[in-house]
Write a protein that holds these residues in place. Sequence first.
Motif, PDB file in Angstrom:
ATOM      1  N   ALA A 155     -12.908  -1.168  38.833  1.00 53.52           N
ATOM      2  CA  ALA A 155     -11.858  -1.456  39.809  1.00 53.52           C
ATOM      3  C   ALA A 155     -10.895  -0.282  39.792  1.00 53.52           C
ATOM      4  CB  ALA A 155     -11.122  -2.738  39.433  1.00 53.52           C
ATOM      5  N   TRP A 156     -10.183  -0.066  40.902  1.00 53.82           N
ATOM      6  CA  TRP A 156      -9.114   0.947  40.880  1.00 53.82           C
ATOM      7  C   TRP A 156      -7.789   0.256  41.123  1.00 53.82           C
ATOM      8  CZ3 TRP A 156     -11.288   4.986  38.813  1.00 53.82           C
ATOM      9  CH2 TRP A 156     -10.453   6.043  38.481  1.00 53.82           C
ATOM     10  N   ASN A 157      -6.824   0.550  40.265  1.00 53.83           N
ATOM     11  CA  ASN A 157      -5.561  -0.188  40.234  1.00 53.83           C
ATOM     12  C   ASN A 157      -4.426   0.827  40.060  1.00 53.83           C
ATOM     13  OD1 ASN A 157      -4.068  -2.082  37.514  1.00 53.83           O
ATOM     14  ND2 ASN A 157      -3.564  -2.239  39.668  1.00 53.83           N
ATOM     15  N   PRO A 158      -4.040   1.499  41.160  1.00 55.45           N
ATOM     16  CA  PRO A 158      -3.054   2.571  41.045  1.00 55.45           C
ATOM     17  C   PRO A 158      -1.720   2.083  40.483  1.00 55.45           C
ATOM     18  CG  PRO A 158      -3.383   1.967  43.344  1.00 55.45           C
ATOM     19  CD  PRO A 158      -4.438   1.274  42.552  1.00 55.45           C
ATOM     20  N   GLU A 159      -0.981   3.038  39.921  1.00 57.44           N
ATOM     21  CA  GLU A 159       0.253   2.729  39.208  1.00 57.44           C
ATOM     22  C   GLU A 159       1.422   3.349  39.973  1.00 57.44           C
ATOM     23  OE1 GLU A 159       0.613   0.954  36.348  1.00 57.44           O
ATOM     24  OE2 GLU A 159       2.684   1.268  37.006  1.00 57.44           O
ATOM     25  N   PHE A 160       2.511   2.595  40.083  1.00 51.38           N
ATOM     26  CA  PHE A 160       3.642   3.118  40.851  1.00 51.38           C
ATOM     27  C   PHE A 160       4.893   3.277  39.986  1.00 51.38           C
ATOM     28  CE2 PHE A 160       0.856   0.621  43.613  1.00 51.38           C
ATOM     29  CZ  PHE A 160       0.433   1.629  44.463  1.00 51.38           C
ATOM     30  N   LEU A 161       4.718   3.300  38.651  1.00 45.17           N
ATOM     31  CA  LEU A 161       5.903   3.337  37.794  1.00 45.17           C
ATOM     32  C   LEU A 161       6.651   4.655  37.925  1.00 45.17           C
ATOM     33  CD1 LEU A 161       5.538   5.209  35.006  1.00 45.17           C
ATOM     34  CD2 LEU A 161       4.139   3.287  34.329  1.00 45.17           C
ATOM     35  N   HIS A 172       7.366  -5.744  35.704  1.00 48.62           N
ATOM     36  CA  HIS A 172       7.736  -6.441  36.950  1.00 48.62           C
ATOM     37  C   HIS A 172       7.406  -5.557  38.145  1.00 48.62           C
ATOM     38  CE1 HIS A 172       9.857  -9.084  34.204  1.00 48.62           C
ATOM     39  NE2 HIS A 172      10.456  -8.016  33.688  1.00 48.62           N
ATOM     40  N   PRO A 173       6.117  -5.329  38.411  1.00 47.66           N
ATOM     41  CA  PRO A 173       5.752  -4.402  39.486  1.00 47.66           C
ATOM     42  C   PRO A 173       6.134  -4.940  40.867  1.00 47.66           C
ATOM     43  CG  PRO A 173       3.801  -5.509  38.606  1.00 47.66           C
ATOM     44  CD  PRO A 173       4.949  -5.931  37.743  1.00 47.66           C
ATOM     45  N   ASP A 174       6.535  -4.022  41.772  1.00 47.71           N
ATOM     46  CA  ASP A 174       6.906  -4.486  43.119  1.00 47.71           C
ATOM     47  C   ASP A 174       5.665  -4.791  43.951  1.00 47.71           C
ATOM     48  OD1 ASP A 174       6.102  -1.909  43.574  1.00 47.71           O
ATOM     49  OD2 ASP A 174       7.995  -1.240  44.447  1.00 47.71           O
ATOM     50  N   ARG A 175       4.509  -4.312  43.516  1.00 45.49           N
ATOM     51  CA  ARG A 175       3.238  -4.732  44.107  1.00 45.49           C
ATOM     52  C   ARG A 175       2.119  -4.368  43.149  1.00 45.49           C
ATOM     53  NH1 ARG A 175       5.172   0.667  45.054  1.00 45.49           N
ATOM     54  NH2 ARG A 175       3.918   1.751  46.586  1.00 45.49           N
ATOM     55  N   ILE A 176       1.012  -5.132  43.221  1.00 46.87           N
ATOM     56  CA  ILE A 176      -0.175  -4.824  42.414  1.00 46.87           C
ATOM     57  C   ILE A 176      -1.293  -4.558  43.418  1.00 46.87           C
ATOM     58  CG2 ILE A 176      -1.806  -5.702  40.704  1.00 46.87           C
ATOM     59  CD1 ILE A 176       0.554  -7.593  39.790  1.00 46.87           C
ATOM     60  N   VAL A 177      -1.802  -3.342  43.353  1.00 42.34           N
ATOM     61  CA  VAL A 177      -2.823  -2.932  44.312  1.00 42.34           C
ATOM     62  C   VAL A 177      -4.142  -2.805  43.580  1.00 42.34           C
ATOM     63  CG1 VAL A 177      -3.559  -1.019  45.794  1.00 42.34           C
ATOM     64  CG2 VAL A 177      -1.160  -1.765  45.806  1.00 42.34           C
ATOM     65  N   LEU A 189      -8.707  -9.258  37.195  1.00 40.89           N
ATOM     66  CA  LEU A 189      -7.392  -8.614  37.343  1.00 40.89           C
ATOM     67  C   LEU A 189      -6.303  -9.642  37.628  1.00 40.89           C
ATOM     68  CD1 LEU A 189      -8.499  -5.304  39.019  1.00 40.89           C
ATOM     69  CD2 LEU A 189      -7.254  -5.534  36.860  1.00 40.89           C
ATOM     70  N   ARG A 190      -6.656 -10.724  38.311  1.00 41.44           N
ATOM     71  CA  ARG A 190      -5.673 -11.793  38.510  1.00 41.44           C
ATOM     72  C   ARG A 190      -5.294 -12.422  37.167  1.00 41.44           C
ATOM     73  NH1 ARG A 190      -4.405 -13.485  43.625  1.00 41.44           N
ATOM     74  NH2 ARG A 190      -5.811 -12.779  45.246  1.00 41.44           N
ATOM     75  N   GLU A 191      -6.273 -12.475  36.260  1.00 43.91           N
ATOM     76  CA  GLU A 191      -6.010 -13.025  34.921  1.00 43.91           C
ATOM     77  C   GLU A 191      -5.100 -12.069  34.135  1.00 43.91           C
ATOM     78  OE1 GLU A 191      -9.787 -14.433  33.417  1.00 43.91           O
ATOM     79  OE2 GLU A 191      -8.919 -14.669  31.412  1.00 43.91           O
ATOM     80  N   VAL A 192      -5.418 -10.785  34.210  1.00 41.42           N
ATOM     81  CA  VAL A 192      -4.604  -9.789  33.494  1.00 41.42           C
ATOM     82  C   VAL A 192      -3.149  -9.837  33.977  1.00 41.42           C
ATOM     83  CG1 VAL A 192      -4.220  -7.302  33.215  1.00 41.42           C
ATOM     84  CG2 VAL A 192      -6.543  -8.232  33.024  1.00 41.42           C
ATOM     85  N   TYR A 193      -2.972  -9.927  35.289  1.00 39.38           N
ATOM     86  CA  TYR A 193      -1.621  -9.850  35.855  1.00 39.38           C
ATOM     87  C   TYR A 193      -1.030 -11.237  36.172  1.00 39.38           C
ATOM     88  CZ  TYR A 193      -2.375  -4.822  36.261  1.00 39.38           C
ATOM     89  OH  TYR A 193      -2.601  -3.494  35.983  1.00 39.38           O
ATOM     90  N   ILE A 204      -2.464  -7.119  46.273  1.00 41.18           N
ATOM     91  CA  ILE A 204      -3.119  -6.656  47.501  1.00 41.18           C
ATOM     92  C   ILE A 204      -4.498  -6.122  47.154  1.00 41.18           C
ATOM     93  CG2 ILE A 204      -2.761  -5.290  49.606  1.00 41.18           C
ATOM     94  CD1 ILE A 204       0.184  -4.997  48.643  1.00 41.18           C
ATOM     95  N   VAL A 205      -5.504  -6.807  47.676  1.00 33.50           N
ATOM     96  CA  VAL A 205      -6.896  -6.479  47.332  1.00 33.50           C
ATOM     97  C   VAL A 205      -7.520  -5.663  48.466  1.00 33.50           C
ATOM     98  CG1 VAL A 205      -9.129  -7.446  46.649  1.00 33.50           C
ATOM     99  CG2 VAL A 205      -7.017  -8.670  46.105  1.00 33.50           C
ATOM    100  N   MET A 206      -8.244  -4.611  48.086  1.00 33.52           N
ATOM    101  CA  MET A 206      -8.842  -3.735  49.108  1.00 33.52           C
ATOM    102  C   MET A 206     -10.074  -3.043  48.534  1.00 33.52           C
ATOM    103  SD  MET A 206      -5.734  -1.024  48.917  1.00 33.52           S
ATOM    104  CE  MET A 206      -4.559  -2.353  48.960  1.00 33.52           C
ATOM    105  N   ASP A 207     -10.657  -2.136  49.318  1.00 35.30           N
ATOM    106  CA  ASP A 207     -11.820  -1.390  48.831  1.00 35.30           C
ATOM    107  C   ASP A 207     -11.343  -0.181  48.007  1.00 35.30           C
ATOM    108  OD1 ASP A 207     -10.926   0.461  50.715  1.00 35.30           O
ATOM    109  OD2 ASP A 207     -12.287  -0.277  52.258  1.00 35.30           O
ATOM    110  N   TYR A 208     -12.300   0.496  47.369  1.00 39.41           N
ATOM    111  CA  TYR A 208     -11.927   1.638  46.514  1.00 39.41           C
ATOM    112  C   TYR A 208     -11.132   2.726  47.271  1.00 39.41           C
ATOM    113  CZ  TYR A 208     -15.466   0.248  42.926  1.00 39.41           C
ATOM    114  OH  TYR A 208     -16.202  -0.383  41.973  1.00 39.41           O
ATOM    115  N   PRO A 209     -11.697   3.239  48.381  1.00 39.01           N
ATOM    116  CA  PRO A 209     -10.997   4.389  48.982  1.00 39.01           C
ATOM    117  C   PRO A 209      -9.576   4.063  49.414  1.00 39.01           C
ATOM    118  CG  PRO A 209     -12.883   3.715  50.355  1.00 39.01           C
ATOM    119  CD  PRO A 209     -12.969   2.964  49.070  1.00 39.01           C
ATOM    120  N   THR A 210      -9.375   2.832  49.932  1.00 41.42           N
ATOM    121  CA  THR A 210      -8.010   2.506  50.375  1.00 41.42           C
ATOM    122  C   THR A 210      -7.061   2.473  49.183  1.00 41.42           C
ATOM    123  OG1 THR A 210      -9.052   1.170  52.095  1.00 41.42           O
ATOM    124  CG2 THR A 210      -6.679   0.949  51.843  1.00 41.42           C
TER     125      THR A 210
END
Length: 447
Positions: A155-161, A172-177, A189-193, A204-210
């Motif tokens: 999975a790809w789960n970018p970080e915005f910190l 307390h992330p403002d979004r989890i992508v 990932l829903r379990e982790v977060y 927000i769930v999407m494909d890898y490239p997005t």
Amino acid sequence: MALKITVIGTGYLGATHAAAMAELGFEVLGLDVVPEKIEMLQRGEVPMYEPGLEDLLRRHVAGIEGASGRLRFTTSYEEAGAFGDVHFICVNTPQKHGEYACDMSYVESAFDALAPHLTRPALVVGKSTVPVGSAARLAERLAAAAPAGADVELAWNPEFLREGFAVQDTLHPDRIVVGVAGERAEELLREVYATPLAEGSPFIVMDYPTSELVKTSANSFLATKISFINAMAEVCEAANGDVVKLAEAIGHDERIGKKFLRAGIGFGGGCLPKDLRAFMARAGELGADQALTFLREIDSINMRRRGHMVELTRDALGGGGFLGKRVAVLGATFKPDSDDVRDSPALNVAGQIHLQGGQVTVYDPKGMENARRVFPTLGYADTALDAVRGADVVLHLTEWREFRELDPATLGDVVAERRILDGRNALDPALWRKAGWSYRALGRPKA
Ligand code: UGA
């Protein structure tokens, strides 16, 4: 059974993520290939300055008195492979030497080192900022190299910190992508977060490239906002306008917003500059370079700010050279509440003036050690007061709270000339002028 988590790469991102995962209740194993880093972390010491991180770490590292013991560290991929159900990849992706493109070698090494030890079902989660297309390629590589084959998902789960707010942004992330290729990855990932999700963080769930593009486009947008206001600062200077007032006024429009409109010497750090460049390079490879040519302008507006600050300093000193002039520089880090000097505009300006013959003395609340390492030939002082002693001009280049709280009268007693240039538009001009200083800032009227 509760998931066991590994975090591979323990820099800003990984160290914070590992401690945060332990705080959320998971058993965590952090891995880094640098043994000194692992030894420090295992003692509960953070290898960089990040507010709140050491406390968080010490609450969980096994072996520390009173700690939960849920967090341990290792240098062994074998141990990580055996331990984890979910493996977060948090290694850095710097700019390649002499090129705009991103250096993927640390990500690739991490995947290659981990894969042979994945002998049972596992989820590998990339958090590093990577060029779009990387996740799909790495998924294939992983499936081919992991003994568990298709039971290992990616999975790809970018970080915005943000540095300085890393702990808060991670807990307390403002979004989890999340970019996924299957439902199982999303479930895990829903379990982790679960905790931040229960607090209301959007998922927000999407494909890898997005998911890869979300990260680079977010940083490009932030950089664009800063360069926009800095371009306005250039126009304000030409027209004798005031960019601080301008930013305040346009910021009231909710569509524009007040944040990230602080004009000054521009952005630096380990993320924004290199992410812009890597994004342009990748768009070129994809044949979409025209779409991002504007980022070249964003980059050049930003780099111009540093040169402009040097010229403003020359001007303040009477327009001649810097030889024999004493210049005090307040701030070395790329932003306050960090000890990070990577691509720091402040240090760049200090360096340019020094290389042109000025006698530069730098003071920074947390960045001295790193600054000395990068620029050992600059002068360094232990306090702001010592830095400005005998100075012909004082430059305020990183907006630490400590600098806003300085007393202009006290500093005025020790400088050679009461001249201050505010490269961050963060000091109160009225206060300094009242104490007999000439105050100038980027994008504001002279008087
Ligand atoms: C940035 C992003 O803000 C994070 O969301 C992202 O996760 C991170 O990069 C990353 O990619 O890892 P960071 O590098 O910590 O975070 O720094 P910022 O707070 O974005 O500041 C960047 C630079 O812009 C600093 O040099 C700062 O002084 C400058 N800046 C910021 C301005 O010149 N004006 C502003 O109005 C705001």
